[in-house]
Each structure stands twice: as structure tokens, then as C-alpha cells.
Design a protein around this motif. Structure first.
Motif, short mmCIF file in Angstrom:
data_model
loop_
_atom_site.label_atom_id
_atom_site.label_comp_id
_atom_site.label_asym_id
_atom_site.label_seq_id
_atom_site.Cartn_x
_atom_site.Cartn_y
_atom_site.Cartn_z
N VAL A 65 0.85 -1.19 0.00
CA VAL A 65 0.00 0.00 0.00
C VAL A 65 0.88 1.23 0.00
N VAL A 66 0.54 2.19 -0.87
CA VAL A 66 1.20 3.49 -0.88
C VAL A 66 0.19 4.52 -0.41
N LEU A 67 0.56 5.26 0.62
CA LEU A 67 -0.27 6.34 1.14
C LEU A 67 0.48 7.64 0.91
N VAL A 68 -0.15 8.59 0.26
CA VAL A 68 0.49 9.88 -0.01
C VAL A 68 -0.14 10.91 0.92
N GLY A 69 0.69 11.54 1.71
CA GLY A 69 0.16 12.48 2.68
C GLY A 69 1.22 13.41 3.23
N HIS A 70 1.36 13.42 4.55
CA HIS A 70 2.00 14.53 5.23
C HIS A 70 2.93 14.09 6.35
N GLY A 71 3.94 14.91 6.59
CA GLY A 71 4.98 14.58 7.55
C GLY A 71 4.53 14.38 8.98
N THR A 72 3.74 15.28 9.51
CA THR A 72 3.32 15.13 10.90
C THR A 72 2.36 13.96 11.05
N ALA A 73 1.44 13.82 10.11
CA ALA A 73 0.50 12.69 10.15
C ALA A 73 1.26 11.37 10.07
N TRP A 74 2.27 11.29 9.19
CA TRP A 74 3.03 10.05 9.08
C TRP A 74 3.86 9.80 10.33
N THR A 75 4.33 10.84 10.97
CA THR A 75 5.12 10.66 12.19
C THR A 75 4.29 10.03 13.30
N VAL A 76 3.05 10.49 13.47
CA VAL A 76 2.20 9.88 14.51
C VAL A 76 1.77 8.48 14.10
N LEU A 77 1.55 8.25 12.80
CA LEU A 77 1.17 6.92 12.33
C LEU A 77 2.31 5.92 12.53
N VAL A 78 3.52 6.30 12.16
CA VAL A 78 4.67 5.41 12.35
C VAL A 78 4.83 5.06 13.82
N ALA A 79 4.71 6.04 14.69
CA ALA A 79 4.84 5.77 16.13
C ALA A 79 3.77 4.76 16.58
N GLU A 80 2.56 4.93 16.12
CA GLU A 80 1.47 4.03 16.49
C GLU A 80 1.70 2.62 15.94
N LEU A 81 2.08 2.51 14.68
CA LEU A 81 2.23 1.19 14.05
C LEU A 81 3.48 0.44 14.50
N THR A 82 4.46 1.17 15.02
CA THR A 82 5.69 0.52 15.50
C THR A 82 5.76 0.47 17.02
N ASP A 83 4.74 1.00 17.68
CA ASP A 83 4.68 1.04 19.14
C ASP A 83 5.95 1.71 19.70
N ALA A 84 6.27 2.86 19.13
CA ALA A 84 7.46 3.61 19.53
C ALA A 84 7.07 5.06 19.78
N GLU A 85 7.98 5.78 20.37
CA GLU A 85 7.78 7.22 20.54
C GLU A 85 7.92 7.90 19.17
N PRO A 86 7.19 8.99 18.95
CA PRO A 86 7.37 9.72 17.68
C PRO A 86 8.82 10.19 17.53
N ASP A 87 9.36 9.98 16.34
CA ASP A 87 10.74 10.36 16.05
C ASP A 87 10.74 11.76 15.43
N LEU A 88 10.89 12.76 16.26
CA LEU A 88 10.81 14.13 15.79
C LEU A 88 12.04 14.55 14.98
N ASP A 89 13.17 13.91 15.21
CA ASP A 89 14.32 14.20 14.37
C ASP A 89 14.08 13.68 12.95
N ALA A 90 13.46 12.51 12.84
CA ALA A 90 13.11 11.98 11.51
C ALA A 90 12.07 12.88 10.85
N TRP A 91 11.09 13.36 11.63
CA TRP A 91 10.09 14.29 11.08
C TRP A 91 10.78 15.52 10.50
N GLN A 92 11.69 16.09 11.28
CA GLN A 92 12.37 17.32 10.86
C GLN A 92 13.23 17.09 9.62
N ALA A 93 13.74 15.87 9.45
CA ALA A 93 14.63 15.57 8.33
C ALA A 93 13.87 15.21 7.04
#
Length: 178
Positions: free
Chosen positions: A135-163
Motif C-alpha cells: 500500500v502506498v499512502l500519499v500524505g503529510h509529515g506530521t501525520a506520518w510521524t504519529v502513524l509510524v509511532a502508532e504502528l511501530t509502538d514507539a515514541e514519535p521520532d521528531l528528528d526523523a520528522w524534521q529531516a
């Protein structure tokens, strides 16, 4: 299944309008075409996009496949047209949204917890329905940052967001956290 989360291409900024209305900047098309030709996107996948013009435009330049639009893939809603000129101030405001997700970090912004709930609720049925398909989802940095954190059960990676670049790609392989 692999999820390919694409951050949209560079927008044509109009500070008199909320960011969710912005179109793509045609001067950034080459960057989107470079991603298309990079071999980093799957040859076969189900494609979906945020309803925002910059995301839909990015998807249209990335694939000849049909692209479904999912309203709840929209970015962290920032309806204010009060422009934050300084990137460091914007960065600090977004980081505050992550630190205090239940309150708006800025006048006119939705609480980040609402974005997380909305985006995760939109993606879970796609993942459940499509099973083994990429599946390819086209969207946005902040939305993907919270989604990645949720799907990986990790804290949001704000350095990755910023990069994240515009466009950019995040690849997530199953299994996803439930």
C-alpha cells in the motif's frame, strides 16, 4: 504487506490561505519524478492519498494507477492563516504539539491526539482489507510521524520528522503494532 508512506512534494506557499489548501509548486515536480524513477516505490500496490491538493498532485505525478482519496489522511489540521515565519518557531510549535498532544499547540491547530486518532483509524481498515498487498499512502509529515509511532509502538521520532524532504518516503514492513 509493506506500507509506503509518501510525504507530498513541495507546496506553492500562500500565507494568506491555510496550508491544507496549497497546491504543488511546479518547480518541485522534478523531485517528485525523481522519486517515481528511483525504484523505491513498489511496482504493484494499492494507492491512496490525503484529500489535500498537494498530496493528490504528488500521487498523480508518482503513479499511473488509480488513487483513492481518504479524507482522514489529511495533515495535522492547522486552519490558522497566522503564518509562523521562523522555521525554528514552527519547529518548536510542532514539538510542543507532540509534547502536549491533547491541547492545540497554536491558535487554529487541532490537538495532535485528534490527528493521531483520525489517521490511525483511516489506515487500520486499509491494512486489514488489503492483507498481503503493498500500500502506498500519499500524505503529510506530521501525520506520518504519529502513524509510524502508532504502528511501530514507539515514541514519535521528531528528528526523523524534521529531516523529511518534500517529497520523501517512509517504508514500514509488517508486522504492525495492534
Amino acid at each position: 504487506m509493506t506500507l509506503f508512506l509518501v510525504r507530498h512534494g513541495r507546496p506553492l506557499v500562500d500565507t494568506s490561505m491555510p496550508a491544507h489548501t496549497w497546491e504543488l509548486d511546479p518547480q518541485g515536480y522534478d523531485d517528485i519524478w525523481a522519486l517515481r524513477e528511483s525504484g523505491r516505490l513498489p511496482a504493484r500496490a494499492a494507492w491512496f492519498s490525503s484529500p489535500e491538493p498537494k498530496a493528490i498532485g504528488t500521487a498523480a505525478l508518482l503513479t499511473d494507477s488509480q488513487v483513492g482519496v481518504i479524507d482522514d489522511l489529511a495533515e495535522h489540521r492547522r486552519d490558522s492563516t497566522d503564518w509562523i515565519d521562523d522555521f525554528d518557531d514552527f519547529d518548536a510549535t510542532v514539538r510542543r504539539a507532540f509534547a502536549e498532544p491533547d491541547v492545540p499547540a497554536y491558535d487554529g491547530w487541532e490537538p495532535l491526539a485528534e490527528c493521531r486518532c483520525r489517521v490511525v483509524a483511516a489506515v487500520r481498515p486499509v491494512v486489514a482489507t488489503l492483507g498481503e498487498d503493498d500500500v502506498v499512502l500519499v500524505g503529510h509529515g506530521t501525520a506520518w510521524t504519529v502513524l509510524v509511532a502508532e504502528l511501530t509502538d514507539a515514541e514519535p521520532d521528531l528528528d526523523a520528522w524534521q529531516a523529511l524532504a518534500m517529497p520523501d518516503l517512509i517504508r514500514l514492513d509488517e508486522p504492525f503494532a495492534t
